[in-house]
Write an enzyme that holds these catalytic residues in place. Structure first.
Site, PDB file in Angstrom:
ATOM      1  N   ASN A  52       7.974  65.008  50.323  1.00  0.00           N
ATOM      2  CA  ASN A  52       8.591  65.186  51.648  1.00  0.00           C
ATOM      3  C   ASN A  52      10.032  64.705  51.667  1.00  0.00           C
ATOM      4  O   ASN A  52      10.921  65.387  52.186  1.00  0.00           O
ATOM      5  CB  ASN A  52       7.807  64.395  52.706  1.00  0.00           C
ATOM      6  N   ASP A  90       4.494  70.763  53.373  1.00  0.00           N
ATOM      7  CA  ASP A  90       3.385  71.557  53.937  1.00  0.00           C
ATOM      8  C   ASP A  90       2.911  72.615  52.948  1.00  0.00           C
ATOM      9  O   ASP A  90       1.715  72.821  52.756  1.00  0.00           O
ATOM     10  CB  ASP A  90       3.831  72.253  55.232  1.00  0.00           C
ATOM     11  N   HIS A  95       9.749  68.404  54.957  1.00  0.00           N
ATOM     12  CA  HIS A  95       8.351  68.598  55.365  1.00  0.00           C
ATOM     13  C   HIS A  95       7.844  70.023  55.140  1.00  0.00           C
ATOM     14  O   HIS A  95       6.658  70.228  54.917  1.00  0.00           O
ATOM     15  CB  HIS A  95       8.175  68.216  56.843  1.00  0.00           C
ATOM     16  N   GLU A 102      -2.571  63.737  53.677  1.00  0.00           N
ATOM     17  CA  GLU A 102      -2.668  64.274  52.311  1.00  0.00           C
ATOM     18  C   GLU A 102      -4.002  63.877  51.687  1.00  0.00           C
ATOM     19  O   GLU A 102      -4.111  63.692  50.492  1.00  0.00           O
ATOM     20  CB  GLU A 102      -1.478  63.812  51.435  1.00  0.00           C
ATOM     21  N   ASP A 146      -6.886  62.281  47.174  1.00  0.00           N
ATOM     22  CA  ASP A 146      -5.611  61.951  47.824  1.00  0.00           C
ATOM     23  C   ASP A 146      -4.457  62.328  46.897  1.00  0.00           C
ATOM     24  O   ASP A 146      -4.492  62.029  45.698  1.00  0.00           O
ATOM     25  CB  ASP A 146      -5.579  60.440  48.127  1.00  0.00           C
TER      26      ASP A 146
HETATM   27  N1  LIG Z   1       4.564  67.722  54.881  1.00  0.00           N
HETATM   28  C1  LIG Z   1       3.549  67.011  55.389  1.00  0.00           C
HETATM   29  N2  LIG Z   1       3.482  65.706  55.132  1.00  0.00           N
HETATM   30  C2  LIG Z   1       2.451  65.002  55.615  1.00  0.00           C
HETATM   31  C3  LIG Z   1       1.446  65.595  56.416  1.00  0.00           C
HETATM   32  N3  LIG Z   1       0.564  64.625  56.747  1.00  0.00           N
HETATM   33  C4  LIG Z   1       0.988  63.482  56.207  1.00  0.00           C
HETATM   34  N4  LIG Z   1       2.126  63.679  55.500  1.00  0.00           N
HETATM   35  C5  LIG Z   1       2.950  62.722  54.743  1.00  0.00           C
HETATM   36  O1  LIG Z   1       2.227  62.238  53.636  1.00  0.00           O
HETATM   37  C6  LIG Z   1       2.870  61.035  53.217  1.00  0.00           C
HETATM   38  C7  LIG Z   1       1.843  60.045  52.739  1.00  0.00           C
HETATM   39  O2  LIG Z   1       2.518  58.962  52.261  1.00  0.00           O
HETATM   40  P1  LIG Z   1       1.787  57.693  51.688  1.00  0.00           P
HETATM   41  O3  LIG Z   1       0.623  57.339  52.560  1.00  0.00           O
HETATM   42  O4  LIG Z   1       2.833  56.636  51.477  1.00  0.00           O
HETATM   43  O5  LIG Z   1       1.157  58.142  50.328  1.00  0.00           O
HETATM   44  P2  LIG Z   1       1.832  58.697  48.995  1.00  0.00           P
HETATM   45  O6  LIG Z   1       3.315  58.813  49.088  1.00  0.00           O
HETATM   46  O7  LIG Z   1       1.092  59.960  48.665  1.00  0.00           O
HETATM   47  O8  LIG Z   1       1.482  57.590  47.979  1.00  0.00           O
HETATM   48  P3  LIG Z   1       0.090  57.237  47.325  1.00  0.00           P
HETATM   49  O9  LIG Z   1      -0.989  57.834  48.235  1.00  0.00           O
HETATM   50  O10 LIG Z   1       0.038  55.760  47.308  1.00  0.00           O
HETATM   51  O11 LIG Z   1       0.075  57.852  46.000  1.00  0.00           O
HETATM   52  C8  LIG Z   1       3.676  60.547  54.418  1.00  0.00           C
HETATM   53  O12 LIG Z   1       5.047  60.668  54.114  1.00  0.00           O
HETATM   54  C9  LIG Z   1       3.308  61.504  55.528  1.00  0.00           C
HETATM   55  O13 LIG Z   1       4.400  61.763  56.391  1.00  0.00           O
HETATM   56  C10 LIG Z   1       1.583  66.990  56.693  1.00  0.00           C
HETATM   57  O14 LIG Z   1       0.758  67.597  57.382  1.00  0.00           O
HETATM   58  N5  LIG Z   1       2.634  67.653  56.158  1.00  0.00           N
END
Ligand SMILES: Nc1nc2c(ncn2[C@@H]2O[C@H](COP(=O)(O)OP(=O)(O)OP(=O)(O)O)[C@@H](O)[C@H]2O)c(=O)[nH]1
Length: 326
Positions: free
Chosen positions: A191, A200, A196, A226, A183
């Site tokens: 983001n 991506d 975004h 992610e 992860d």
């Molecule tokens: N650009 C982009 N962002 C994505 C995609 N799928 C998920 N996300 C973003 O990934 C982010 C995940 O955020 P969190 O679950 O808070 O995790 P994090 O910020 O990585 O924090 P930790 O996992 O706790 O380290 C969210 O803002 C989602 O919008 C995608 O396909 N593209």
């Protein structure tokens, strides 16, 4: 007398075929082998056709039924079996035609025979071409159902299939199979800071960096936003731990370089092994996820296995907690 016997035989064969069609229709929903059932239907159907062709009392126009052969064969049996069955029955038809009419010069005219042959082969070629293009589209559809649109990696469905195949093989060959739950850390900040689009690109970049570190026989899948899942075949949990460390190191040391920004991210990884952590995909993923959360709770950018607590890779996380640096 012979003529009447032939006609009676044809009537009987036709009635039997109608009854058989009803039985096949009934079996259609129950069969788990549609190709075998189709073959079991088409073979007697075409045989009755040949029987009708060779009877003296049927006229030359009955030979028009032969055009059904390539169409039905390809539709029901697919490209290769359809072609073989078509060629077999079309060849038989040609033999029957010659035996029946070779002594009737007014029917054996070159022009009409050439017409029949060309038309038959046109229909055969069209049926075959149609089947090839249908098979290609089906394959593309299947492949896209297993692909993640953004990174081009296998998706969750592909991961399931890989596990089904490789877990059986691991049991059979008695070799280890490990799973890594990966992860990205603080990805939301990437983001938020860059939008975004850059998010991506970062995901695609990290996928590529990890893929370059893995063997061709391993599987890297994107299973959520992610989150990535990795299967390492012939790899124990201890060895998987080393691989996971090298992935952490590769990701953090190869930031995404864009025109005027550099996006540096890290990953946290949980390790699990088939057997010690269960035999189902669900138990394997749960064990790896638990360790991944542990890695997150203890500072991120680290690997956690069944016996280990995470140890951060050497790079400092302070700058990562801003998600990126310009
Ligand atoms: N650009 C982009 N962002 C994505 C995609 N799928 C998920 N996300 C973003 O990934 C982010 C995940 O955020 P969190 O679950 O808070 O995790 P994090 O910020 O990585 O924090 P930790 O996992 O706790 O380290 C969210 O803002 C989602 O919008 C995608 O396909 N593209």
């Amino acid at each position: 007398m012979t003529i009447k016997l032939g006609a009676a035989l044809l009537v009987f064969a036709n009635l039997a075929m109608v009854l058989y069609s009803v039985v096949v229709l009934f079996l259609l929903r129950r069969t788990d082998n549609l190709t075998r059932l189709s073959l079991a239907y088409l073979f007697p159907f075409f045989s009755v056709m040949i029987l009708a062709f060779q009877l003296p009392e049927t006229s030359i126009t009955i030979f028009g039924w032969v055009f059904l052969v390539p169409i039905l064969s390809h539709l029901l049996l697919g490209r290769l079996r359809g072609l073989i069955l078509s060629l077999f029955f079309m060849g038989l038809t040609a033999i029957v035609f010659w035996l029946k009419y070779h002594q009737t010069p007014e029917l054996m005219q070159m022009r009409s025979i050439a017409n029949m042959v060309v038309l038959s082969f046109c229909i055969l070629a069209c049926s075959h071409a149609y089947e090839i293009s249908r098979e290609r589209s089906e394959l593309q559809l299947l492949q896209s159902a297993h692909r993640d649109y953004l990174t081009g990696l296998t998706n969750r469905m592909g991961l399931n299939e890989f596990f089904l195949r490789e877990s059986k093989r691991a049991h059979r060959e008695n070799w280890p199979l490990s799973y890594l739950a990966v992860d990205l850390d603080y990805f939301k900040q990437v983001n938020d800071q860059y939008g975004h689009g850059v998010g991506d690109e970062t995901l695609t970049h990290v996928a590529k960096v990890m893929k370059d570190r893995l063997r061709a026989t391993d599987l890297l899948a994107r299973i959520g936003g992610e989150e990535f899942g990795i299967f390492l075949i012939k790899t124990s949990a201890n060895e998987a731990h080393q691989v996971a460390h090298s992935l952490c190191h590769a990701v953090i040391s190869k930031p995404l370089k864009l025109k005027d920004i550099e996006v540096k991210v890290s990953v946290s990884i949980g390790v699990a092994e088939l057997g010690p952590d269960g035999d189902s995909l669900q138990s394997l993923m749960s064990a790896a996820d638990r360790r991944l959360y542990h890695a997150k709770d203890h500072g991120r950018n680290q690997v956690v296995g069944a016996t280990s607590l995470g140890a951060k890779t050497s790079e400092s996380l302070d700058e990562l907690q801003t998600g990126a640096r310009t």
